[in-house]
Design a protein around this motif. Sequence first.
Motif, PDB file in Angstrom:
ATOM      1  N   ALA A  70      53.595  32.663 -11.592  1.00 55.50           N
ATOM      2  CA  ALA A  70      54.970  32.855 -11.117  1.00 55.50           C
ATOM      3  C   ALA A  70      55.176  34.280 -10.626  1.00 55.50           C
ATOM      4  N   THR A  71      54.656  35.256 -11.370  1.00 61.14           N
ATOM      5  CA  THR A  71      54.816  36.651 -10.944  1.00 61.14           C
ATOM      6  C   THR A  71      54.047  36.923  -9.656  1.00 61.14           C
ATOM      7  N   LEU A  72      52.878  36.273  -9.486  1.00 60.41           N
ATOM      8  CA  LEU A  72      52.114  36.458  -8.247  1.00 60.41           C
ATOM      9  C   LEU A  72      52.889  35.930  -7.046  1.00 60.41           C
ATOM     10  N   LEU A  73      53.505  34.765  -7.197  1.00 57.29           N
ATOM     11  CA  LEU A  73      54.287  34.192  -6.097  1.00 57.29           C
ATOM     12  C   LEU A  73      55.419  35.140  -5.694  1.00 57.29           C
ATOM     13  N   HIS A  74      56.113  35.676  -6.686  1.00 61.14           N
ATOM     14  CA  HIS A  74      57.210  36.588  -6.394  1.00 61.14           C
ATOM     15  C   HIS A  74      56.697  37.911  -5.817  1.00 61.14           C
ATOM     16  N   ASP A  75      55.583  38.404  -6.377  1.00 61.72           N
ATOM     17  CA  ASP A  75      55.003  39.668  -5.889  1.00 61.72           C
ATOM     18  C   ASP A  75      54.642  39.590  -4.418  1.00 61.72           C
ATOM     19  N   ASP A  76      54.010  38.478  -4.016  1.00 63.73           N
ATOM     20  CA  ASP A  76      53.563  38.358  -2.631  1.00 63.73           C
ATOM     21  C   ASP A  76      54.735  38.329  -1.655  1.00 63.73           C
ATOM     22  N   VAL A  77      55.863  37.805  -2.115  1.00 60.99           N
ATOM     23  CA  VAL A  77      57.059  37.832  -1.277  1.00 60.99           C
ATOM     24  C   VAL A  77      57.592  39.261  -1.167  1.00 60.99           C
ATOM     25  N   VAL A  78      57.698  39.928  -2.312  1.00 57.38           N
ATOM     26  CA  VAL A  78      58.204  41.307  -2.326  1.00 57.38           C
ATOM     27  C   VAL A  78      57.305  42.218  -1.496  1.00 57.38           C
ATOM     28  N   ASP A  79      55.971  42.034  -1.662  1.00 59.66           N
ATOM     29  CA  ASP A  79      55.006  42.910  -0.986  1.00 59.66           C
ATOM     30  C   ASP A  79      54.683  42.465   0.435  1.00 59.66           C
ATOM     31  N   GLU A  80      55.179  41.288   0.828  1.00 65.51           N
ATOM     32  CA  GLU A  80      54.872  40.719   2.155  1.00 65.51           C
ATOM     33  C   GLU A  80      53.366  40.582   2.356  1.00 65.51           C
ATOM     34  N   SER A  81      52.679  40.135   1.309  1.00 66.53           N
ATOM     35  CA  SER A  81      51.224  39.989   1.359  1.00 66.53           C
ATOM     36  C   SER A  81      50.844  38.689   2.057  1.00 66.53           C
ATOM     37  N   ASN A  82      49.751  38.753   2.808  1.00 63.24           N
ATOM     38  CA  ASN A  82      49.277  37.569   3.526  1.00 63.24           C
ATOM     39  C   ASN A  82      48.016  36.970   2.919  1.00 63.24           C
ATOM     40  N   LEU A  83      47.372  37.708   2.018  1.00 69.36           N
ATOM     41  CA  LEU A  83      46.155  37.222   1.380  1.00 69.36           C
ATOM     42  C   LEU A  83      46.314  37.248  -0.126  1.00 69.36           C
ATOM     43  N   ARG A  84      45.770  36.236  -0.782  1.00 75.82           N
ATOM     44  CA  ARG A  84      45.741  36.181  -2.245  1.00 75.82           C
ATOM     45  C   ARG A  84      44.481  35.431  -2.624  1.00 75.82           C
ATOM     46  N   ARG A  85      43.599  36.093  -3.400  1.00 80.55           N
ATOM     47  CA  ARG A  85      42.335  35.501  -3.842  1.00 80.55           C
ATOM     48  C   ARG A  85      41.477  35.038  -2.668  1.00 80.55           C
ATOM     49  N   GLY A  86      41.538  35.789  -1.573  1.00 75.78           N
ATOM     50  CA  GLY A  86      40.697  35.508  -0.427  1.00 75.78           C
ATOM     51  C   GLY A  86      41.226  34.448   0.515  1.00 75.78           C
ATOM     52  N   LEU A  87      42.352  33.818   0.181  1.00 78.94           N
ATOM     53  CA  LEU A  87      42.961  32.803   1.038  1.00 78.94           C
ATOM     54  C   LEU A  87      44.357  33.255   1.457  1.00 78.94           C
ATOM     55  N   ALA A  88      44.908  32.542   2.447  1.00 79.11           N
ATOM     56  CA  ALA A  88      46.283  32.848   2.839  1.00 79.11           C
ATOM     57  C   ALA A  88      47.196  32.696   1.628  1.00 79.11           C
ATOM     58  N   SER A  89      48.072  33.672   1.418  1.00 77.87           N
ATOM     59  CA  SER A  89      48.989  33.615   0.281  1.00 77.87           C
ATOM     60  C   SER A  89      49.961  32.452   0.461  1.00 77.87           C
ATOM     61  N   ALA A  90      50.572  32.028  -0.631  1.00 84.01           N
ATOM     62  CA  ALA A  90      51.498  30.899  -0.582  1.00 84.01           C
ATOM     63  C   ALA A  90      52.661  31.175   0.348  1.00 84.01           C
ATOM     64  N   ASN A  91      53.171  32.410   0.333  1.00 81.28           N
ATOM     65  CA  ASN A  91      54.305  32.726   1.208  1.00 81.28           C
ATOM     66  C   ASN A  91      53.906  32.718   2.678  1.00 81.28           C
ATOM     67  N   ALA A  92      52.632  33.035   2.960  1.00 77.77           N
ATOM     68  CA  ALA A  92      52.157  32.984   4.341  1.00 77.77           C
ATOM     69  C   ALA A  92      52.069  31.541   4.839  1.00 77.77           C
ATOM     70  N   VAL A  93      51.773  30.611   3.922  1.00 76.32           N
ATOM     71  CA  VAL A  93      51.613  29.203   4.287  1.00 76.32           C
ATOM     72  C   VAL A  93      52.937  28.450   4.220  1.00 76.32           C
ATOM     73  N   PHE A  94      53.672  28.650   3.133  1.00 73.80           N
ATOM     74  CA  PHE A  94      54.868  27.835   2.883  1.00 73.80           C
ATOM     75  C   PHE A  94      56.177  28.572   3.138  1.00 73.80           C
ATOM     76  N   GLY A  95      56.115  29.879   3.303  1.00 68.31           N
ATOM     77  CA  GLY A  95      57.327  30.661   3.524  1.00 68.31           C
ATOM     78  C   GLY A  95      57.839  31.307   2.249  1.00 68.31           C
ATOM     79  N   ASN A  96      58.665  32.320   2.414  1.00 70.18           N
ATOM     80  CA  ASN A  96      59.173  33.087   1.279  1.00 70.18           C
ATOM     81  C   ASN A  96      60.086  32.272   0.368  1.00 70.18           C
ATOM     82  N   LYS A  97      60.960  31.452   0.963  1.00 68.53           N
ATOM     83  CA  LYS A  97      61.910  30.698   0.150  1.00 68.53           C
ATOM     84  C   LYS A  97      61.180  29.769  -0.810  1.00 68.53           C
ATOM     85  N   ALA A  98      60.190  29.039  -0.292  1.00 68.41           N
ATOM     86  CA  ALA A  98      59.437  28.104  -1.134  1.00 68.41           C
ATOM     87  C   ALA A  98      58.699  28.848  -2.236  1.00 68.41           C
ATOM     88  N   SER A  99      58.113  30.005  -1.916  1.00 68.92           N
ATOM     89  CA  SER A  99      57.358  30.768  -2.910  1.00 68.92           C
ATOM     90  C   SER A  99      58.249  31.254  -4.040  1.00 68.92           C
TER      91      SER A  99
END
Length: 315
Positions: A70-99
Amino acid sequence: MQACNRAIIARMESPVPLIPQLGAHLVAAGGKRLRPLLTLASSRLCGYKSTPENQRHVGLAACVEFIHTATLLHDDVVDESNLRRGLASANAVFGNKASVLVGDFLFARSFQLMTADGSLKVMAILSDASATIAEGEVLQMVTQNDLSTPVDRYLEVIHGKTAALFAAACRVGAVVADRPEAEELALDRFGTNLGMAFQLVDDALDYAADQQILGKTVGDDMREGKITLPVLAAYEAGSAEDRAFWERVIEKGEQTEADLPHALALIEKTGAIATTIARAQAYAAEAVDALSIFPDSELRRLMTETVQYTVDRAR
């Protein structure tokens, strides 16, 4: 861990299709599952005897992973990160609201798992850790772009955002095994120091790692103006010209494509990575010492090796 992974997947289920879809994306990305592994290992170290009917340690390990995710999902939105664990981050794929909303769902699931365990003590440990994580993230935001941040304040940030959950993940292992408070506190100390070492190495890797190995974009911390020990050490040891560079890119946020290579050169020139790793090694030694209360065993040796692995990631 297989049982824990099954519990995680099962608890990702929801009649709202987006939730399991985003959950499947997170599971596919993998990750070390280090925090739930620590819960399982700590409970076994304390002599917890599991049965098919009694799998408290598995449920709590899944709970810990849900809090972390849960904290990772929120962090990636706050940080506007596009990668997480070598793959596209959830917010990059599904959008910030969904994350954000699925992150909220996972937090809620974690509290369902806490209450299902039935121990008020476990709930107190994990809910306190959840609050501390949020405080750490807010403190990191407050210190962002501020090169006058003292090292002690930076350490306070990483204790909140990372070490607190490591500590809680380990401590609940002693609680489910019904061990004395001395063992609880030893595992809390082990987890705290391991978490501090882990985050220090992560911060070093942001300026020293191969992007494919790191699993996220190298230099993200600089682009976001995050205050980490490598930057503080390089700023402190740098010349007036070096300091002016850091003030421009970190405090003013004025960055060009040429700035990251120059930042990496300054980090190397000033020995900032070595400074950071030395601090991580000191925390790692404290973590190993905390386990001395427990009898020598293969599991204790494996937990010690986990500490060393955490530091060796930077080599």
